[in-house]
Design an enzyme around this catalytic site. Structure first.
Site, short mmCIF file in Angstrom:
data_model
loop_
_atom_site.label_atom_id
_atom_site.label_comp_id
_atom_site.label_asym_id
_atom_site.label_seq_id
_atom_site.Cartn_x
_atom_site.Cartn_y
_atom_site.Cartn_z
N HIS A 177 0.82 -1.20 0.00
CA HIS A 177 0.00 0.00 0.00
C HIS A 177 0.86 1.26 0.00
O HIS A 177 0.52 2.25 -0.65
CB HIS A 177 -0.92 -0.01 1.22
CG HIS A 177 -1.94 1.08 1.23
ND1 HIS A 177 -3.12 1.00 0.53
CD2 HIS A 177 -1.95 2.28 1.85
CE1 HIS A 177 -3.82 2.10 0.72
NE2 HIS A 177 -3.14 2.90 1.51
N SER A 205 -8.38 4.13 -2.93
CA SER A 205 -9.20 2.96 -2.65
C SER A 205 -9.31 2.73 -1.15
O SER A 205 -8.41 3.08 -0.39
CB SER A 205 -8.58 1.71 -3.30
OG SER A 205 -7.31 1.45 -2.73
N HIS A 206 -10.42 2.14 -0.74
CA HIS A 206 -10.59 1.66 0.63
C HIS A 206 -11.38 0.35 0.54
O HIS A 206 -12.48 0.23 1.08
CB HIS A 206 -11.30 2.70 1.50
CG HIS A 206 -10.57 2.99 2.76
ND1 HIS A 206 -11.19 3.12 3.99
CD2 HIS A 206 -9.25 3.14 3.01
CE1 HIS A 206 -10.28 3.38 4.92
NE2 HIS A 206 -9.10 3.38 4.35
N GLN A 258 -8.08 8.84 12.44
CA GLN A 258 -8.44 9.77 11.38
C GLN A 258 -8.41 11.23 11.84
O GLN A 258 -8.19 11.54 13.00
CB GLN A 258 -9.83 9.42 10.87
CG GLN A 258 -9.91 8.05 10.24
CD GLN A 258 -9.16 7.95 8.94
OE1 GLN A 258 -9.62 8.42 7.90
NE2 GLN A 258 -7.99 7.35 8.96
#
Length: 770
Positions: A61, A106-107, A326
């Site tokens: 990633h 993307s997730h 986050q």
């Protein structure tokens, strides 16, 4: 053995989790060979924290171990490109000093394990990628893939993802203005959730993610750090297995209201020039953000985890450094601007904590209350990651035998085929999805979802507008990786051109299976070649993107799915084209070749259960000229209606144009009234007598436009000069029926209301529990 590391081990420094009897490097996401490489580069064994940092930054990633050698093939330079690959997002100049910043991410795995939070935090992350350049996010688009509709897993994933996207975007005040959706069996346990964000900023105000100027302060801004998302990047870099549900701790938890405050605070910091650099804390958290900003500048960082604000007690340095909590940004701040930064953040109810400083020694040093708990050269963490070029295989795809495919025999069967296609998830109305999104917040939206082939938005501070579209087709790419990827670029660019915009740049999200499988690496390599070919032919630079590999479950790979997002510019926002008929009496003109191909088509899959090639070929000169002709006609006011012919071919395109005006404004009645079409096609357009190929075949370089008769004559003259086939095939009627004849024989005579009902109800009916 380094004595400092020995002391760290003896003092109880946390090691990488070793669940299930795994070796520590396996638990960190490394192979044994990668662990040996790390030891060689360090000249010693890494301790537990260092091993965790290496596992994250050397993950697929973050490190792009299998794709990095391939991505250099993509063209990325153009005079209007301000920032290209390597930054948090790409940026292009509109020509008036306004920068448009955009990226797609993307997730996927998190959205399977926890659909709502996986999708929501995917939105939050892409917003911060754009914000890191000092740009205000003004629009979101999404590209979604799920399994075939019908069972409870599909409903849970579908509804959870859509609600997660809506929740974060709506609460953060960023409109979701477009997207696409496909449902195929291979995505059943590995959905794809790709989100694109677009932002704008004065070009002179762009901020880079660099830890420049040794002595500068490393400042953490935003939410406090918790234990959520630890090793999220590692989770995203491996296939899904039977333990997928156990990976919930690797999924972050989003807070869009804090995200909104973070947007405003960072924009004020950038606008005042109070920061030297900005970086999103996404995959890899503090470890990745610090290492990447230092690597870009050739510097080092020295941080103290004791200074990191936390929301949970008892967190270890390992947890603090690798947490992917986050709504956090890393800022590089000159010492004399520290008080100003704190003041601005405090005004937005955010904390700004100085957690370290930039150094000149090239080391990433982590301390805990003065004690060194990790010390790794930045270059080992970033450029030291291994690069792989595995064996590639190119197995032949199944080839269609048209003689084995029965075609409609009469008007009744042709109408039934059209209705089946209109109910296909790829074609059916996405109103259930996009009506959950606030697409008018910020009041920049000119063309709403469902109203045009691309979204159109005003640009604050500019007289111009931008258009954006996303596209991808995993079925095409599975059959022919190079051509399938090229077709995605051509279609996204064509959609942008159909609203009247000139494409400026492209971002991509490459969703593929396990690259260690030779056929998957072959697909990836060929698809990158296809993207590069299309971008060169159309003159569209690639300014950034994302690679998502290991999209597999139980060893089964998804269809290779390159998704592209194209952004274009309209010099006059008043001159744009919608995708539905507006005026009875206008003539309907087909630009481009008359017939499509059955290979890879929605018709072949939905009506006959077959997936086979070959795909339609691409004539790049024709594609360029068709797009240029449409843009010129829209800009000149000759055409107000244009629609790309894509899935379902000519018959579906005509039906969609009859359906009316897309999403209404809040409080307004549904979009414009449905109109009809009378279409007459010459018998010589049939190839080998195949009616289905003419009605439902798919091919690039084909656009339907509607125009007044006198304007259509001018369009035909210009088309002849550009060598573009241009044929008047019918007219728009006030009576809402779709009538189509071939050589005088009627093949379609359908009430638009019935077709529209099928199209509108397909997804809500699939979601209804039985």
């Amino acid at each position: 053995m380094d004595p400092v590391c020995e002391r760290q081990r003896a003092s109880g420094e946390p090691q990488a989790p070793a669940g299930g009897g795994q070796a520590p490097w396996q638990a960190a996401g490394l192979t044994e060979a990668e662990y040996r490489r790390a030891c060689e580069l360090l000249g010693r064994e890494p301790n537990g924290l260092e091993l965790g940092m290496l596992g994250v930054l050397w993950s697929e990633h973050c490190a792009y171990k299998h794709s990095r050698p391939l991505l250099g093939r993509l063209p990325s330079r153009a005079p209007h490109v301000l920032l290209g690959p390597g930054e948090n997002a790409g940026a292009v100049d509109l020509g008036d000093g306004t920068a448009v910043v955009f990226r797609i991410e993307s997730h996927n795995h998190p959205s399977y394990v926890e659909p709502f939070q996986g999708a929501a935090t995917g939105v939050g992350g892409i917003l911060r990628d754009v914000l890191a350049l000092g740009a205000r996010p003004i629009a979101l688009l999404n590209s979604l893939r799920f399994g075939e509709p019908g069972d409870e897993l599909w409903r849970r994933l579908f509804t959870g993802v859509v609600k997660g996207i809506a929740h974060y975007g709506n609460c953060a005040g960023v409109p979701t203005v477009g997207g696409e959706l496909h449902c195929e069996p291979g995505y059943r346990t590995n959905p794809l959730v790709n989100v694109m964000c677009i932002g704008v900023a004065p070009a002179r105000q762009l901020v880079r993610a660099v830890a420049s100027r040794p002595g500068s302060l490393v400042v953490l801004i935003g939410a406090p750090t918790g234990r959520d998302g630890i090793h999220g990047a590692t989770f995203a870099s491996a296939g899904l297995g039977a333990d997928a549900e156990e990976r919930r701790p690797a999924v972050q938890i989003g807070d869009p209201f804090t995200g909104k405050l973070l947007i405003e605070a960072c924009l004020e910091l950038a606008g005042r020039g109070a920061v030297l650099g900005l970086q999103d804390l996404g995959a890899g958290g503090i470890a990745s953000a610090c290492a990447e900003t230092a690597s870009r500048a050739g510097t080092g960082v020295d941080i103290d985890v004791a200074r990191v604000p936390r929301r949970e007690p008892g967190m270890t340095p390992y947890e603090v450094v690798l947490s992917e909590s986050q709504e956090r940004m890393l800022a590089i701040v000159a010492p004399d601007r520290q008080a100003e930064v704190r003041e601005i953040c405090r005004a937005w109810s955010l904390e700004a904590a100085v957690i370290g400083r930039v150094t000149s020694d090239g080391l990433f040093r982590v301390r805990e209350a003065g004690r060194t708990v990790a010390e790794v050269p930045v270059e080992v963490l970033t450029r030291g990651a291994p690069v792989y070029t595995p064996a590639a295989a190119f197995p032949p795809a199944p080839v269609l035998d048209p003689a084995a495919i029965p075609q409609p025999r009469d008007q009744q069967e042709a109408g039934a085929a059209l209705r089946r296609l209109l109910a296909s998830p790829a074609i059916a109305s996405k109103a259930w999805v996009y009506t959950q999104f606030d697409h008018m917040v910020q009041t920049n939206t000119v063309l709403r979802p469902g109203s045009g082939d691309a979204a159109v938005l005003r640009v604050p501070g500019s007289r111009k507008a931008i258009a954006a579209a996303v596209d991808g087709n995993g079925r095409y790419t599975a059959l022919d990786p190079r051509r399938g990827a090229a077709l995605a670029v051509a279609k996204a660019a064509r959609n942008v051109s159909c609203v009247g915009a000139r494409p400026l740049g492209l971002t991509n999200c490459l969703n593929f299976g396990n690259p260690e499988h030779p056929e998957v690496y072959g697909q990836l390599s060929a698809a990158v070649d296809g993207l590069a070919e299309a971008c060169r032919e159309l003159g569209i630079p690639v300014v950034g993107g994302n690679v998502s590999l290991y999209n597999e479950t139980g060893g089964r790979d998804i269809d290779p799915t390159p998704v592209v997002g194209v952004v274009g510019v309209l010099d006059d926002p008043a001159r744009r084209a919608a995708s539905h008929f507006e005026a009875p009496g206008e003539v309907i003109v087909l630009l481009g070749p008359p017939r499509g191909y059955l290979g890879g088509s929605e018709y072949l899959k939905r009506l006959h259960g077959r997936v086979a090639g070959p795909l339609a070929p691409i004539d790049w000169a024709l594609e360029r000229n068709v797009q240029a002709l449409v843009r010129e006609a829209v800009a000149g006011g000759r055409v107000r209606v244009a629609h790309d012919l894509a899935e379902g071919g000519l018959a579906v395109g005509l039906a969609e144009m009859c359906f009316g005006g897309g999403t209404p404004a809040p409080g307004a009645p549904p979009g414009g009234p449905a109109l009809g079409a009378e279409v007459e096609l010459p018998a010589q357009w049939l190839r080998d007598g195949r009616v289905d190929e003419l009605l439902f075949g798919e091919a690039p370089s084909r656009v339907l436009v509607a125009a007044a008769p006198e304007q259509a004559r001018l369009l035909a003259e210009r088309a002849a000069a550009l060598n573009v086939p241009c044929t008047v095939i019918g007219r728009v009627t006030r009576e809402p029926r779709l009538r189509l004849r071939i050589g005088g024989r009627t093949w379609l005579d359908e009430p638009v209301a019935g077709l529209q009902r099928v199209w509108e109800e397909a997804i809500p009916c699939a979601l209804a529990t039985r």
